[in-house]
Design a protein around this motif. Sequence first.
Motif, PDB file in Angstrom:
ATOM      1  N   PHE A  66       0.833  -1.201   0.000  1.00 11.68           N
ATOM      2  CA  PHE A  66       0.000   0.000   0.000  1.00 11.68           C
ATOM      3  C   PHE A  66       0.873   1.259   0.000  1.00 11.68           C
ATOM      4  CE2 PHE A  66      -3.802  -2.218   2.255  1.00 11.68           C
ATOM      5  CZ  PHE A  66      -4.141  -2.802   1.056  1.00 11.68           C
ATOM      6  N   ALA A  67       1.937   1.248   0.805  1.00 11.62           N
ATOM      7  CA  ALA A  67       2.809   2.420   0.879  1.00 11.62           C
ATOM      8  C   ALA A  67       3.474   2.695  -0.456  1.00 11.62           C
ATOM      9  CB  ALA A  67       3.867   2.221   1.959  1.00 11.62           C
ATOM     10  N   LEU A  68       3.863   1.631  -1.148  1.00 16.09           N
ATOM     11  CA  LEU A  68       4.546   1.790  -2.428  1.00 16.09           C
ATOM     12  C   LEU A  68       3.644   2.421  -3.480  1.00 16.09           C
ATOM     13  CD1 LEU A  68       7.266   1.116  -3.842  1.00 16.09           C
ATOM     14  CD2 LEU A  68       6.127  -0.916  -4.727  1.00 16.09           C
ATOM     15  N   MET A  69       2.331   2.229  -3.344  1.00 17.56           N
ATOM     16  CA  MET A  69       1.401   2.739  -4.341  1.00 17.56           C
ATOM     17  C   MET A  69       1.152   4.232  -4.196  1.00 17.56           C
ATOM     18  SD  MET A  69      -1.305  -0.422  -4.145  1.00 17.56           S
ATOM     19  CE  MET A  69      -2.519   0.342  -5.214  1.00 17.56           C
ATOM     20  N   GLY A  70       1.486   4.820  -3.052  1.00 15.20           N
ATOM     21  CA  GLY A  70       1.141   6.216  -2.795  1.00 15.20           C
ATOM     22  C   GLY A  70       1.749   7.184  -3.771  1.00 15.20           C
ATOM     23  N   GLY A 101      12.964  -5.297  -6.638  1.00 17.83           N
ATOM     24  CA  GLY A 101      11.814  -6.134  -6.964  1.00 17.83           C
ATOM     25  C   GLY A 101      12.206  -7.579  -7.208  1.00 17.83           C
ATOM     26  N   ILE A 102      13.294  -7.792  -7.944  1.00 13.87           N
ATOM     27  CA  ILE A 102      13.750  -9.155  -8.239  1.00 13.87           C
ATOM     28  C   ILE A 102      14.191  -9.864  -6.959  1.00 13.87           C
ATOM     29  CG2 ILE A 102      15.547 -10.499  -9.387  1.00 13.87           C
ATOM     30  CD1 ILE A 102      15.421  -8.456 -11.674  1.00 13.87           C
ATOM     31  N   ILE A 103      14.941  -9.156  -6.115  1.00 18.38           N
ATOM     32  CA  ILE A 103      15.395  -9.747  -4.854  1.00 18.38           C
ATOM     33  C   ILE A 103      14.201 -10.150  -3.989  1.00 18.38           C
ATOM     34  CG2 ILE A 103      16.545  -9.244  -2.658  1.00 18.38           C
ATOM     35  CD1 ILE A 103      18.493  -7.480  -4.269  1.00 18.38           C
ATOM     36  N   ALA A 104      13.207  -9.280  -3.917  1.00 11.23           N
ATOM     37  CA  ALA A 104      12.046  -9.565  -3.072  1.00 11.23           C
ATOM     38  C   ALA A 104      11.223 -10.731  -3.619  1.00 11.23           C
ATOM     39  CB  ALA A 104      11.181  -8.315  -2.935  1.00 11.23           C
ATOM     40  N   ILE A 105      11.113 -10.840  -4.947  1.00  5.91           N
ATOM     41  CA  ILE A 105      10.391 -11.965  -5.545  1.00  5.91           C
ATOM     42  C   ILE A 105      11.082 -13.279  -5.196  1.00  5.91           C
ATOM     43  CG2 ILE A 105       9.854 -13.097  -7.738  1.00  5.91           C
ATOM     44  CD1 ILE A 105       9.170 -10.343  -8.854  1.00  5.91           C
ATOM     45  N   PHE A 132      -1.656 -13.295   9.349  1.00  8.56           N
ATOM     46  CA  PHE A 132      -0.777 -12.135   9.210  1.00  8.56           C
ATOM     47  C   PHE A 132       0.399 -12.418   8.274  1.00  8.56           C
ATOM     48  CE2 PHE A 132       3.030  -9.833  10.592  1.00  8.56           C
ATOM     49  CZ  PHE A 132       2.604  -8.520  10.507  1.00  8.56           C
ATOM     50  N   TYR A 133       1.125 -13.502   8.519  1.00 10.42           N
ATOM     51  CA  TYR A 133       2.349 -13.718   7.758  1.00 10.42           C
ATOM     52  C   TYR A 133       2.105 -14.052   6.279  1.00 10.42           C
ATOM     53  CZ  TYR A 133       5.596 -12.845  11.486  1.00 10.42           C
ATOM     54  OH  TYR A 133       6.342 -12.213  12.440  1.00 10.42           O
ATOM     55  N   PRO A 134       1.150 -14.931   5.946  1.00 14.30           N
ATOM     56  CA  PRO A 134       0.849 -15.090   4.511  1.00 14.30           C
ATOM     57  C   PRO A 134       0.423 -13.781   3.842  1.00 14.30           C
ATOM     58  CG  PRO A 134      -0.078 -16.912   5.750  1.00 14.30           C
ATOM     59  CD  PRO A 134       0.429 -15.922   6.767  1.00 14.30           C
ATOM     60  N   LEU A 135      -0.328 -12.940   4.588  1.00 12.26           N
ATOM     61  CA  LEU A 135      -0.727 -11.648   4.031  1.00 12.26           C
ATOM     62  C   LEU A 135       0.486 -10.774   3.769  1.00 12.26           C
ATOM     63  CD1 LEU A 135      -2.869  -9.558   3.231  1.00 12.26           C
ATOM     64  CD2 LEU A 135      -2.967  -8.856   5.639  1.00 12.26           C
ATOM     65  N   MET A 136       1.462 -10.764   4.705  1.00 14.29           N
ATOM     66  CA  MET A 136       2.654  -9.951   4.525  1.00 14.29           C
ATOM     67  C   MET A 136       3.448 -10.403   3.297  1.00 14.29           C
ATOM     68  SD  MET A 136       2.776  -7.508   6.756  1.00 14.29           S
ATOM     69  CE  MET A 136       1.002  -7.434   6.460  1.00 14.29           C
ATOM     70  N   TYR A 137       3.583 -11.705   3.118  1.00 13.05           N
ATOM     71  CA  TYR A 137       4.321 -12.202   1.957  1.00 13.05           C
ATOM     72  C   TYR A 137       3.562 -11.911   0.661  1.00 13.05           C
ATOM     73  CZ  TYR A 137       7.888 -14.573   4.710  1.00 13.05           C
ATOM     74  OH  TYR A 137       8.939 -14.849   5.534  1.00 13.05           O
ATOM     75  N   MET A 142       4.973  -9.727  -2.505  1.00 12.96           N
ATOM     76  CA  MET A 142       4.916 -10.116  -3.910  1.00 12.96           C
ATOM     77  C   MET A 142       4.257  -9.031  -4.758  1.00 12.96           C
ATOM     78  SD  MET A 142       5.638 -12.177  -6.301  1.00 12.96           S
ATOM     79  CE  MET A 142       6.113 -13.748  -5.579  1.00 12.96           C
ATOM     80  N   ALA A 143       3.152  -8.461  -4.243  1.00 11.76           N
ATOM     81  CA  ALA A 143       2.501  -7.377  -4.981  1.00 11.76           C
ATOM     82  C   ALA A 143       3.437  -6.180  -5.118  1.00 11.76           C
ATOM     83  CB  ALA A 143       1.209  -6.961  -4.264  1.00 11.76           C
TER      84      ALA A 143
END
Length: 257
Positions: A29-33, A105-109, A232-237, A241-242
């Motif tokens: 959400f923060a990244l979309m701002g 982005g690649i590292i996080a994926i 919580f944790y599946p939502l965070m991951y 990814m998003a």
Amino acid sequence: MPTDFLFYAAAVPAVILVGLSKGGLGGAFALMGVPIMALVIPPVQAAAIMLPIMIVMDMFSLWVWRKHWDPATLKVMLPGAVIGIAVGWLTASFVSAGLIRLMVGIIAILFVCRYAYDRYRTHKGNQSPPQPQNRVKGTFWATISGFTSFVTHAGGPPFQVYTLPLRLDPKTYTGTSTRYFAVVNAIKLVPYFALGQFDASNLKTSALLLPLAPLATLSGAWVIKRMHPEIFYPLMYLMIMATSIKLVADGINALMG
């Protein structure tokens, strides 16, 4: 100061999304701002307008999560974050923001793919234990987080690469993240002023949008405080990814002009 309808049609949702993230609902959400605001104004101006609002959000988040945080994680990561911000300041005129977004982005994926593999192993009876604190790893990822936060406002994924494997309690994790980014954003004020990214017009616009900050932040915190760890944790991951897909897309678009 922007006054047209299109600006506020973009700015209001952007501030609300960032506020929900500051309350604890994930970095995507923060990244979309800033990108949403950048649809109608220059990206640098969008970042300059958003930063003071984010700092006010940080203040509300610090109050909400004041009882929940992990001092050991902050001791490991904050020195690296300061180094990363300093490197970002010194290289601000030379670094391609598009390339940094693509790399993060690649590292996080890859990080999320590792998590999915660990979940697969868990179903097979081979669950990985929580990782212990590691000063070398923490400093490395915090330095990248501070750098990418300064250059592209994308400090969340590197922070999460180190902290999520610690498997902190969700409230402790959120409170620790809140304190970490509150310090990072406060430090960023100095180089942002030095680079001339604030002016009277942008600050007036920030002040006009400011009333949305506490409402969105407190709403995000209300949701997180009622969320169980297995959700919580599946939502965070999923949020990572998003975020990562958005970073990769933005990076490719920037590099291709």
